[in-house]
Every structure is written in structure tokens, then in C-alpha cells.
Design a protein around this motif. Structure first.
Motif, PDB file in Angstrom:
ATOM      1  N   ALA A 166     -33.814 -40.944 -53.959  1.00 61.25           N
ATOM      2  CA  ALA A 166     -34.216 -41.208 -52.809  1.00 61.25           C
ATOM      3  C   ALA A 166     -33.304 -40.665 -52.449  1.00 61.25           C
ATOM      4  N   ARG A 167     -32.118 -40.394 -52.152  1.00 64.38           N
ATOM      5  CA  ARG A 167     -31.759 -38.822 -50.950  1.00 64.38           C
ATOM      6  C   ARG A 167     -32.367 -37.606 -51.389  1.00 64.38           C
ATOM      7  N   GLY A 168     -32.384 -37.718 -52.916  1.00 65.42           N
ATOM      8  CA  GLY A 168     -32.712 -36.169 -53.718  1.00 65.42           C
ATOM      9  C   GLY A 168     -32.139 -35.528 -53.940  1.00 65.42           C
ATOM     10  N   ASN A 169     -32.389 -34.612 -54.446  1.00 62.46           N
ATOM     11  CA  ASN A 169     -31.431 -34.045 -55.399  1.00 62.46           C
ATOM     12  C   ASN A 169     -31.888 -32.716 -55.767  1.00 62.46           C
ATOM     13  N   PRO A 170     -30.994 -31.516 -54.533  1.00 63.17           N
ATOM     14  CA  PRO A 170     -31.385 -29.695 -54.710  1.00 63.17           C
ATOM     15  C   PRO A 170     -30.102 -29.358 -55.656  1.00 63.17           C
ATOM     16  N   VAL A 171     -30.873 -29.610 -56.705  1.00 66.15           N
ATOM     17  CA  VAL A 171     -29.786 -28.846 -58.199  1.00 66.15           C
ATOM     18  C   VAL A 171     -28.501 -28.723 -57.339  1.00 66.15           C
ATOM     19  N   GLY A 172     -28.243 -27.379 -57.182  1.00 68.25           N
ATOM     20  CA  GLY A 172     -27.186 -26.932 -57.122  1.00 68.25           C
ATOM     21  C   GLY A 172     -26.626 -27.222 -55.904  1.00 68.25           C
ATOM     22  N   ALA A 173     -26.824 -28.410 -54.795  1.00 68.10           N
ATOM     23  CA  ALA A 173     -26.128 -28.820 -54.029  1.00 68.10           C
ATOM     24  C   ALA A 173     -25.775 -30.569 -54.450  1.00 68.10           C
ATOM     25  N   THR A 174     -26.403 -31.286 -55.342  1.00 73.87           N
ATOM     26  CA  THR A 174     -26.811 -32.482 -55.496  1.00 73.87           C
ATOM     27  C   THR A 174     -24.620 -32.934 -55.338  1.00 73.87           C
ATOM     28  N   GLY A 175     -24.125 -31.977 -56.463  1.00 72.19           N
ATOM     29  CA  GLY A 175     -22.560 -32.606 -56.882  1.00 72.19           C
ATOM     30  C   GLY A 175     -21.964 -33.153 -55.405  1.00 72.19           C
ATOM     31  N   LEU A 176     -22.081 -32.467 -54.582  1.00 78.14           N
ATOM     32  CA  LEU A 176     -22.121 -32.020 -53.019  1.00 78.14           C
ATOM     33  C   LEU A 176     -21.800 -33.153 -52.093  1.00 78.14           C
ATOM     34  N   TYR A 177     -23.419 -33.502 -52.343  1.00 75.94           N
ATOM     35  CA  TYR A 177     -23.952 -33.938 -51.598  1.00 75.94           C
ATOM     36  C   TYR A 177     -23.706 -35.609 -52.185  1.00 75.94           C
ATOM     37  N   GLN A 178     -22.987 -35.985 -53.464  1.00 75.20           N
ATOM     38  CA  GLN A 178     -23.200 -37.432 -53.560  1.00 75.20           C
ATOM     39  C   GLN A 178     -21.445 -37.676 -53.560  1.00 75.20           C
ATOM     40  N   ILE A 179     -20.052 -36.360 -53.140  1.00 71.15           N
ATOM     41  CA  ILE A 179     -19.359 -36.841 -52.726  1.00 71.15           C
ATOM     42  C   ILE A 179     -18.222 -36.477 -51.755  1.00 71.15           C
ATOM     43  N   ALA A 180     -19.158 -35.585 -50.480  1.00 69.58           N
ATOM     44  CA  ALA A 180     -19.471 -36.107 -49.400  1.00 69.58           C
ATOM     45  C   ALA A 180     -20.232 -37.221 -49.309  1.00 69.58           C
ATOM     46  N   GLU A 181     -20.609 -38.361 -49.536  1.00 67.27           N
ATOM     47  CA  GLU A 181     -20.804 -39.589 -49.499  1.00 67.27           C
ATOM     48  C   GLU A 181     -20.290 -40.557 -49.126  1.00 67.27           C
ATOM     49  N   ILE A 182     -19.231 -39.727 -50.732  1.00 58.56           N
ATOM     50  CA  ILE A 182     -18.389 -41.260 -50.737  1.00 58.56           C
ATOM     51  C   ILE A 182     -16.624 -40.583 -49.675  1.00 58.56           C
ATOM     52  N   TYR A 183     -17.465 -39.587 -49.393  1.00 54.73           N
ATOM     53  CA  TYR A 183     -16.140 -39.203 -47.980  1.00 54.73           C
ATOM     54  C   TYR A 183     -16.191 -39.949 -47.064  1.00 54.73           C
ATOM     55  N   LEU A 184     -18.111 -40.097 -46.612  1.00 52.29           N
ATOM     56  CA  LEU A 184     -18.888 -40.976 -45.673  1.00 52.29           C
ATOM     57  C   LEU A 184     -18.089 -42.384 -45.679  1.00 52.29           C
ATOM     58  N   GLN A 185     -18.165 -43.212 -47.132  1.00 52.72           N
ATOM     59  CA  GLN A 185     -17.874 -44.086 -46.846  1.00 52.72           C
ATOM     60  C   GLN A 185     -17.235 -44.236 -47.150  1.00 52.72           C
ATOM     61  N   LEU A 186     -16.074 -43.735 -46.723  1.00 54.56           N
ATOM     62  CA  LEU A 186     -14.375 -43.778 -46.621  1.00 54.56           C
ATOM     63  C   LEU A 186     -13.882 -43.499 -45.320  1.00 54.56           C
ATOM     64  N   GLN A 187     -14.914 -43.069 -44.959  1.00 54.80           N
ATOM     65  CA  GLN A 187     -14.810 -42.312 -43.347  1.00 54.80           C
ATOM     66  C   GLN A 187     -15.127 -43.836 -42.529  1.00 54.80           C
ATOM     67  N   ASP A 188     -15.652 -44.802 -43.017  1.00 55.18           N
ATOM     68  CA  ASP A 188     -16.157 -46.032 -42.270  1.00 55.18           C
ATOM     69  C   ASP A 188     -17.353 -44.729 -41.731  1.00 55.18           C
ATOM     70  N   LYS A 189     -18.692 -43.708 -41.660  1.00 48.76           N
ATOM     71  CA  LYS A 189     -19.031 -42.982 -41.416  1.00 48.76           C
ATOM     72  C   LYS A 189     -20.121 -43.224 -41.669  1.00 48.76           C
ATOM     73  N   ALA A 190     -20.679 -44.296 -42.891  1.00 47.23           N
ATOM     74  CA  ALA A 190     -22.072 -44.273 -43.707  1.00 47.23           C
ATOM     75  C   ALA A 190     -23.138 -44.738 -42.620  1.00 47.23           C
ATOM     76  N   GLY A 191     -22.711 -45.552 -41.041  1.00 39.55           N
ATOM     77  CA  GLY A 191     -23.934 -45.672 -40.759  1.00 39.55           C
ATOM     78  C   GLY A 191     -24.603 -46.999 -40.913  1.00 39.55           C
ATOM     79  N   PRO A 192     -25.928 -47.182 -41.171  1.00 41.44           N
ATOM     80  CA  PRO A 192     -26.424 -48.037 -41.885  1.00 41.44           C
ATOM     81  C   PRO A 192     -26.530 -48.450 -43.756  1.00 41.44           C
ATOM     82  N   CYS A 193     -26.047 -47.449 -43.962  1.00 38.01           N
ATOM     83  CA  CYS A 193     -25.682 -47.359 -45.656  1.00 38.01           C
ATOM     84  C   CYS A 193     -24.390 -48.058 -45.941  1.00 38.01           C
ATOM     85  N   GLN A 194     -23.228 -48.166 -44.859  1.00 37.93           N
ATOM     86  CA  GLN A 194     -22.020 -48.181 -45.490  1.00 37.93           C
ATOM     87  C   GLN A 194     -21.972 -49.283 -46.197  1.00 37.93           C
ATOM     88  N   VAL A 195     -20.686 -49.800 -46.933  1.00 37.20           N
ATOM     89  CA  VAL A 195     -20.777 -50.628 -47.421  1.00 37.20           C
ATOM     90  C   VAL A 195     -18.739 -51.425 -46.918  1.00 37.20           C
TER      91      VAL A 195
END
Lengths: 380, 380
Positions: B325-354
């Protein structure tokens, strides 16, 4: 960071290997390195390659080659920086051991172009400059080098034959080299009589198309005796487009990478006993001599023509023939260069051996000098 | 080795960016990371990309993107490991800072596939498995996943809908995510009613085709306050060919990379608060949950279907939508994943925050699980 040493190298002969796949070539070179090192233990693999996506329709070479070597499970990846892929992968491999994260790293390059349509090879070489602004005009990579070559002749009054002598020197050195694609002499007359590839560059001033693979096994230097140490490695870039550079006769990436490598190794040009430069065409070899700091700007062609780069010259250069005569299997070329410096420093260069070499430098270019990797090795 | 922290991330929205080149997308993501970090100082650049050689006829992306960012001169190179390119490039970037060789490193991934013929995209995905033995039979990458999917259903008695629920969960999480390609809910009925892509895999169980770029700026952790630390990164490979694996329902590369990453970080599954897995299709997401050690083998589909991976579940997974659902721009995907973990740990995930996430893990696959990169981040 801890010191890093070379435990072994493996070189396939460069040539037309119609009967071998990239997997075959890579494995052959890897097994040679394992044999020389007396161990096949590795915990990471760096594969350098430029064109497999278009030439073999194959990606993910890290996992593929790890599997081919029976090293399933290890960390493996591919590094690409056009024709600088080999030198840049070496930089990554050295860092992997120096950091302590990995202990035994194999860096291996492979390229196979013989069984690819010449137009496709030309196109994949053009991909190292910009498609959108440059390649779509129809100019080839040699065509771009032709602009540099012509301008060099005009600004410095260099003679066409003076520049072309760089190719003749390469062929002189390749005689007896077991892994060279063209291990025979040529003459300035033959070079000048060869067809124009891109005026004023003659066909015999260009490196040819060939297949090959080269591998280098790295270990921490404190685990080695009688090894060759990696004194330093450095990577730098330059303005991507030839047309936007302040001076097309200076490769800024070469100056920067050399500066960083010399500084890190605490060495200078005078310490270098043997040299490998990226003579994709004669003019890139000439300019490399200058931008690495071995010769004053504008004097590189004359220096080479007069014998400064000969085996017994001031700075023996491309002592196995260089890209012109050893051959240029693009993604592997940077590793051939480093392996050749290693062979010199180990007194294993056979008929290509130079005397008393303790320190050597290899310069590997990608694009039209937009990426440069410089490696300095010394006797351990 | 010194500690490494994330100073900023930049994400382009994943989608169809007909009007932007790979240079545009990459630059946009890089500038966002510079803005967040409050600095654009970098001394090395790692570019991850899978398909630019065939999609854009462009290589040498390291030098190209360094130039595009006005960072001419720095070290730059491209890392390729098929769809694991992003995670693997991150591994290299972290090592670069950890070793002390570089101080400020930008790792950025880019992929552009919307303006490429679908047959060419399929072909380039197939390049991550073997051309010679596999792709020439005509099977697509999703076709290979179909074999795994079918076998999983048969061996473990998993229901088709149970597995397909992984896609529904992804869409649930993507709602409100500003960079997601498909930020809306779907239903199990819609997924099961979508056409068969490769029996038994429905179209809506597959990640789609999209363009995107993601960048992450790395600094030594002792120069950061309130940062997110890289607890560990690891890369591992597996048997290259699906047909030669002892068990096609186990991704050995995932087990090995996770084992190495947990050991290096001195953490275990119980410490992970938020998770990103590589759900290229629903079944690769399910098997990833198992081989990472979060669920017993054969129980992954049920675990996800019953809500174990939901935002409020036992282990919140793919909290921005995942590849589906976020999408899979293949060569960039692994960095989207890591960036998203970062956003969660920084409390910057907005409506997606855990809630209360201190440690997160991202798993990025290349080929059909032949390469795996695992990254663990924790609050600094």
C-alpha cells in the motif's frame, strides 16, 4: 581502523570467452584467488560489474556469485560505478575489513561483452554519461573523448603521434602477460594507419571489447606475513557532464581521489614505483598521468612518448599492457589494475616484472572521468 | 567501530511521476533529508537502484546524483542487490560512518517504473533470479512466488483468505500516510475478487509498480542529540535458485541476516516494537514474519489475519502500508522501510504512529529471498 592486506588474486585471461558465462568467469577467477591464498574462507563478497543488466539481462550478482562459489549465506552485493566499478568495489571491500565488520572479503569483478551486439555495448558505455542531455544527441563515449583529444592537441601543441604512443607503450608491456588480450607489440605506424574511431582518435588508440573476471581476497594485515598492504583507497567524483566542466582537459575526480589517497597513505608521487592508469583511450591515459601529479599539465603525451612510462622509465606505467593491451572488461578492469600492482609488489609479474617496486598506485575511471577510484598498495 | 545515527530522512510520495526524472526524484528526497537534518554537509553518497540500466538506459548514478545535489567531488557509488538494494546500500553507508572513513553519509534510493513498458518491468524483476536457468522458461517473479504460495497453503493448511489478509492489513495502515501510493482501505472481498496474477496469487496481493525516492542522512551518534541510532545492520544470501533450496517455504537469507543483526545489537525478537517486512506479495510478507522469528513456521498467515500485525497488535507491522500500500519503487523500497521505522521512533509518524516504540526492525528482500538486509534502529 585496522590494516588490510591482499591474500591472493585471481585473473582470467581477457578475451573472447564465447563458451563461458559470467558465472563461469567469475568462479574461475575466484578459485584462482583462493588457491593463491591457500584458503577459500570468506564472509562477504563484493561484485563489481557495469553492464550485466543489458548484456546478460541479469541483476542481483552478489547473491548469484555467492551461490556459484558455494558460499551461500554470506553477505554479498554488487557495486556499480560504470568503468570505475572495480576500483570502487575495492574501496568498499577494504572498508569492510578495516572496520572489523568482516574478516575475509572477496572483491571480484566480471564483465562479458563479446557475445553482445556492438551497438548494445556502445549504448551501455554511453550510459555512464547522461542519457537525457548527452547520449540522445547520438555522440558515443569515444566521441566525447575525441573532443578532449582534439582540444588537448590544440591547447598544448601535442602531436597526434605523441599521444598515440601511449597505445604503443601499452602493447610493448603486454608481451608475455598471460592474461592480456593483445600480448603483442604494435607500432606507431599501425596505430596511425588504423581507421578513425572518432576523429582524431584512431581505432588502435581505444581499448577493445573483451570478457574477463578478476578477484582479490582481502584479510586483516595482522593475520598476514609477506603480504601486500593496502596503503589507502579513495573515491571521488567530478562534474557529470563534459560540457559543464570548467576545463575539459582536467579530470577533477582524479585530482581529488589522488589527493585523498596520498594523504591517507602519507605518501606522495615520488614514493610511487609502479603505476596503473585508466587508458580507455590514449588521451585518458595521458591526462591521468597529469592529474595524478606525475607530470605537469600538458606534458603527459611527450613524457609517455619519450619513454617516461616505459618499464625502465621514470614511472613504469601499465606494466601489463593497460586497458589498451591487457584489455578492458569494463566492470572488472579496476580489479585487474590493482591485482597487477599486487603482482609487481610480490615479484610475481613474470616477464612484466619491474625492478625494486615497493609502492604502487592504480587509477580507475568511470564515465568520462566523473568517477575516480585511486588505490595505493605497498609491500607489507 | 563508532555508533551511527540517523540525522534526517526524505521521502517522495510513491506514485506515477510522469513529469519527474530519476534525478528530480532523487534530488527532491535528498533535499527533504537535508532540511530535516538542518545540514546538507555530506562526504559520501550511496545510491541504491535496481533497474536504471534497462528503464532509463542510465548507469553511474553515484556521480550523477552527487552532481545533481551540487556535491561534486565527494565519493559516490551505486549499490545493487535487486529489490534489496536499499537495505544493502544502508548497510554500506552505516559501515562507512562506523569505520570513521566518512563522517556524513547520504544513502538514497530511487526507482522509476511508470514510464517503462510493463513487459520491461517484468523482465527486469526476473533478472533478480537466474536468466539462464529460470527466466528463460518464461516464468515471472510473481509466478515463482505462486509456487511458494501454493505450497504454503498445502503444507500448513493455510486458507487463501488468511494469506490475502496481509494485503488488507497493509491498506488499513496506509490510510493517512502522505507518501503512500495507495493510502486507502481495501477489503478481503475485493482482494479475492481481483484477477489472478499467478495462481493462487491475486493481483491485489502483489505490490504495484511505482516511482519513488527515499534518502537517509547518517552521522556519528556522538554528534547527535535526540537521534535514532542504528543498533545493527546485516546482509545475508541464500541459495540463488528457488528450485535448489532444501525448503522453498524458508528464506535462509532472512534467518541468517536476522540472526546476525540481533546478535550485533544484543537484542531479540521480544525487544522489537515495530516492524517492516518485505511484502512484495502477501506470501513473502507472511514467510518473513516467520523467518525473522516473530511467529512459528506455518502460523504467519493466521497471526496476521487475526490482527497480530495490526497497529495495536502484538507486533505492529508495515505501519505505513508496506510494499502493498505504501508502494514498491524497487531500488528505494528498503530505504522507505528504514525511514518509516525512524519516523515511528521519532514520534513523527502522524496518523500512522504506534505507541511507545523504542526499537524497530526492517527486513528488505532481493531476488526471491536470495538476498536479505536486516536493519535494527533504536531511540538514541
Amino acid at each position: 581502523m585496522r590494516g588490510v592486506a591482499i591474500a591472493g588474486v585471481g585473473l582470467c585471461s581477457v578475451g573472447e570467452h564465447w563458451e563461458k558465462s559470467i558465472r563461469d568467469l567469475f568462479s574461475e577467477a575466484a578459485i584462482k584467488a583462493f588457491d593463491e591464498a591457500g584458503t577459500d574462507e570468506i564472509d562477504a563478497l563484493y561484485v563489481s560489474n557495469m553492464g550485466s543488466a543489458t548484456h546478460q539481462r541479469q541483476l542481483n550478482l552478489g547473491a548469484m556469485m555467492a551461490d556459484a562459489l558455494g558460499k551461500r549465506g554470506i553477505a554479498a552485493l554488487r557495486v556499480e560505478a560504470a568503468s570505475a566499478s572495480g576500483g570502487v568495489a575495492f574501496h568498499e571491500g577494504v572498508k569492510a575489513v578495516a572496520s572489523g565488520l568482516y574478516n575475509c572479503v572477496l572483491v571480484g569483478g566480471v564483465e562479458k561483452m563479446s557475445d553482445v551486439l556492438p551497438a548494445e555495448v556502445k549504448s551501455s558505455l554511453a550510459m555512464s554519461e547522461d542519457q537525457e542531455y548527452t547520449a540522445y544527441t547520438g555522440i558515443t563515449k569515444v566521441g566525447l573523448s575525441g573532443l578532449i583529444h582534439r582540444h588537448y592537441m590544440e591547447r598544448f601543441g601535442a602531436g597526434a603521434e605523441e599521444i598515440a604512443m601511449f597505445a604503443v607503450r601499452g602493447h610493448d608491456h603486454a608481451v608475455g602477460c598471460p592474461h592480456a588480450q593483445y600480448p603483442f607489440k604494435t607500432s606507431i605506424e599501425r596505430v596511425m594507419a588504423s581507421p578513425m574511431e572518432a576523429d582524431p582518435i584512431h581505432m588502435l588508440e581505444c581499448s577493445g571489447i573483451g570478457d574477463g573476471a578478476a578477484t582479490i581476497l582481502l584479510r586483516p594485515s595482522d593475520e598476514m606475513v609477506d603480504g601486500v598492504e593496502v596503503a589507502s583507497t579513495a573515491v571521488a567524483t567530478d562534474v557529470y557532464y563534459l560540457t559543464e566542466r570548467p576545463d575539459i582537459l582536467t579530470f577533477g575526480a582524479v585530482e581529488k581521489a589522488a589527493g585523498k589517497a596520498f594523504k591517507a597513505a602519507d605518501l606522495s608521487n615520488g614514493d610511487i614505483d609502479v603505476l596503473e592508469v585508466h587508458d580507455e583511450t590514449t588521451i585518458t591515459g595521458v591526462i591521468s598521468l597529469e592529474d595524478l601529479g606525475f607530470v605537469e599539465k600538458g606534458k603527459g603525451a611527450a613524457f609517455s612518448a619519450e619513454g617516461g612510462t616505459a618499464r625502465e622509465g621514470e614511472i613504469p606505467t601499465n606494466t601489463f599492457g593497460g586497458l589498451k593491451a591487457r584489455g578492458n572488461p569494463v566492470g572488472a578492469t579496476g580489479l585487474y589494475q590493482i591485482a597487477e600492482i599486487y603482482l609487481q609488489l610480490q615479484d610475481k609479474a613474470g616477464p612484466c616484472q619491474v625492478n625494486d617496486a615497493d609502492v604502487g598506485l592504480a587509477e580507475n575511471l568511470g564515465g568520462l572521468g566523473s568517477t575516480c577510484a585511486v588505490t595505493i598498495l605497498r609491500r607489507g
